[in-house]
Scaffold this active site. Structure first.
Site, mmCIF file in Angstrom:
data_model
loop_
_atom_site.group_PDB
_atom_site.id
_atom_site.type_symbol
_atom_site.label_atom_id
_atom_site.label_comp_id
_atom_site.label_asym_id
_atom_site.label_seq_id
_atom_site.Cartn_x
_atom_site.Cartn_y
_atom_site.Cartn_z
ATOM 1 C CB CYS A 1 39.966 7.616 19.249
ATOM 2 S SG CYS A 1 41.227 9.287 19.460
ATOM 3 N NE ARG B 1 43.370 8.729 22.432
ATOM 4 C CZ ARG B 1 42.643 9.684 23.072
ATOM 5 N NH1 ARG B 1 42.684 10.000 24.773
ATOM 6 N NH2 ARG B 1 41.037 9.667 23.170
ATOM 7 C CG ASN C 1 35.356 12.311 19.031
ATOM 8 O OD1 ASN C 1 35.478 13.168 19.653
ATOM 9 N ND2 ASN C 1 36.164 13.081 17.346
HETATM 10 C C1 TCH Z 1 38.937 15.075 19.596
HETATM 11 C C2 TCH Z 1 39.230 14.153 20.589
HETATM 12 C C3 TCH Z 1 39.215 12.658 20.101
HETATM 13 C C4 TCH Z 1 39.436 11.414 18.869
HETATM 14 C C5 TCH Z 1 38.700 10.810 18.209
HETATM 15 O O1 TCH Z 1 37.954 9.694 18.814
HETATM 16 N N1 TCH Z 1 39.545 10.695 17.617
HETATM 17 C C6 TCH Z 1 37.974 10.495 16.072
HETATM 18 C C7 TCH Z 1 37.901 11.431 15.173
HETATM 19 S S1 TCH Z 1 36.437 10.739 14.173
HETATM 20 O O2 TCH Z 1 34.825 11.221 14.973
HETATM 21 O O3 TCH Z 1 35.774 8.611 14.763
HETATM 22 O O4 TCH Z 1 35.759 10.582 13.679
HETATM 23 C C8 TCH Z 1 39.044 14.388 21.996
HETATM 24 C C9 TCH Z 1 39.668 13.678 22.910
HETATM 25 C C10 TCH Z 1 39.431 14.151 24.237
HETATM 26 C C11 TCH Z 1 39.180 15.579 23.330
HETATM 27 C C12 TCH Z 1 39.730 16.901 24.124
HETATM 28 C C13 TCH Z 1 39.391 16.568 26.342
HETATM 29 O O5 TCH Z 1 37.837 16.054 26.241
HETATM 30 C C14 TCH Z 1 39.167 17.812 26.956
HETATM 31 C C15 TCH Z 1 39.176 18.518 26.026
HETATM 32 C C16 TCH Z 1 37.577 19.256 26.878
HETATM 33 C C17 TCH Z 1 36.861 20.456 26.340
HETATM 34 O O6 TCH Z 1 35.381 20.127 26.716
HETATM 35 C C18 TCH Z 1 36.743 21.104 24.590
HETATM 36 C C19 TCH Z 1 38.198 20.138 24.624
HETATM 37 C C20 TCH Z 1 39.066 19.541 24.895
HETATM 38 C C21 TCH Z 1 40.477 19.559 24.879
HETATM 39 C C22 TCH Z 1 38.976 18.273 24.213
HETATM 40 C C23 TCH Z 1 38.579 18.326 22.431
HETATM 41 C C24 TCH Z 1 38.808 17.175 21.826
HETATM 42 O O7 TCH Z 1 37.459 17.011 21.478
HETATM 43 C C25 TCH Z 1 39.540 16.169 22.035
HETATM 44 C C26 TCH Z 1 40.521 15.216 22.145
#
Ligand code: TCH
Length: 324
Positions: free
Chosen positions: A2, A16, A79
């Protein structure tokens, strides 16, 4: 992966990309001033600043990924897997569950300075929202039109970094990302000159060789350098159309196309959505992987004194403008 970024022309913008291999069914959600926020440890907050952003709504609760409040303060969670460390609740601080962090901050702060004060007395806990939605390991960029900060909770505690570039990606921790930028200090938007060796007849063999050496892969460190360079050298007019258009181009420099990053056998990370919020006007613009046309939701077209969420499922079908 992200990426988050800020941008300032006449107005201030924050947005973002959300890169992942699946979607939770996120929506653009306006939380009006009188929606009662039931915080796990801090009790009910009956009235607060209104906010708009992308959230997954669980029950009636907006689990925000990124949002902006009516005062022009914005934040995004990205993340930070393997590095994020949250605490158990403690007695002498304001305990806030990780999934409440965005509403906790945006409901009561007007500026980054306010956030710094609020954070001094906050303890972010790893409390999960529910069994099906375990704790997300994130770090955050928080910004207003004056400044941006990166907030990370790691083994050694909470760290708040000034984020002069107004960009953020994923791992490694922000300090290391900043250090790695040293590698690119030689980059310039201008046509390169031969500093390699005087004896060699090296020359620019085409136009458009500015930025030569900028990484092109989709790793977090490469995106950090690429989006920082793009954002810092970005030029646009200051009308709404030009600013929003340029913002999408900045984040477009690091978008993920299906097929390039396999995270599991046959599963690929893609840019599920890209957002650009005009923080001064409370207008949330977005595109999705499936629909590249910009869609907008204006928080001020909602009744901000209501107590009910306004929800807009993201447009997921390609919209093509036919000219004939
Ligand atoms: C996966 C998302 C982040 C995407 C990202 O950064 N990708 C990079 C991938 S990598 O690892 O670096 O490969 C994060 C951003 C916001 C997060 C959401 C938000 O924090 C809101 C809730 C929080 C809850 O605890 C979990 C579900 C959730 C609905 C989360 C699910 C997921 O972790 C999300 C959607």
């Amino acid at each position: 992966m992200c990426t988050a970024a800020t941008y300032k022309t006449k107005d201030f913008y924050i947005g973002r990309t959300l890169d992942y291999e699946f979607s939770y069914g996120e929506e653009v959600v306006v939380t009006p001033r009188n929606y009662p926020f039931a915080f796990r440890f801090q009790g009910e907050m009956k009235s607060h600043y209104a906010m708009i952003g992308t959230a997954y709504v669980a029950g009636d609760y907006p689990l925000y990924y990124d949002a902006v409040n009516e005062k022009g303060l914005g934040m995004a969670g990205l993340n930070f897997v393997g590095n994020a460390v949250y605490q158990e609740p403690v007695e002498d601080k304001e305990n806030v569950a990780q999934f409440e962090f965005i509403p906790w901050v945006l409901s009561q702060c007007e500026s980054v300075e306010d956030v710094k004060t609020l954070l001094a007395n906050m303890n972010l806990t790893g409390t999960p929202f529910c069994e099906e939605l375990p704790t997300a390991q994130l770090h955050w960029m928080i910004a207003d039109r004056e400044q941006a900060i990166t907030v990370e909770f790691v083994e050694s505690g909470m760290h708040i970094y000034d984020n002069q570039m107004g960009v953020m990606t994923n791992n490694p921790p922000f300090e290391m990302q900043m250090f790695l930028l040293n590698q690119y200090m030689n980059l310039s938007p201008k046509q390169p000159e031969n500093h390699f060796a005087e004896a060699l007849p090296l020359e620019t063999y085409s136009r458009g060789m500015g930025g030569m050496g900028l990484p092109g892969d989709l790793s977090s460190t490469s995106r950090f350098a690429k989006v920082a360079f793009t954002r810092m050298n970005s030029i646009s007019g200051d009308s709404e159309e030009e600013s929003v258009g340029q913002f999408f181009h900045i984040l477009g420099s690091v978008e993920q196309q299906r097929g390039c990053c396999e995270v599991e056998e046959g599963k690929y990370e893609i840019t599920i959505y890209t957002s650009c919020c005009n923080a001064d006007k409370g207008i949330y613009y977005y595109t999705t992987y499936e629909n590249q046309q910009i869609t907008a939701v204006d928080m001020h077209r909602e009744n901000l004194d209501s107590d009910t969420l306004a929800r807009y499922p993201m447009v997921m079908k390609q919209q093509i403008y036919w000219q004939n």
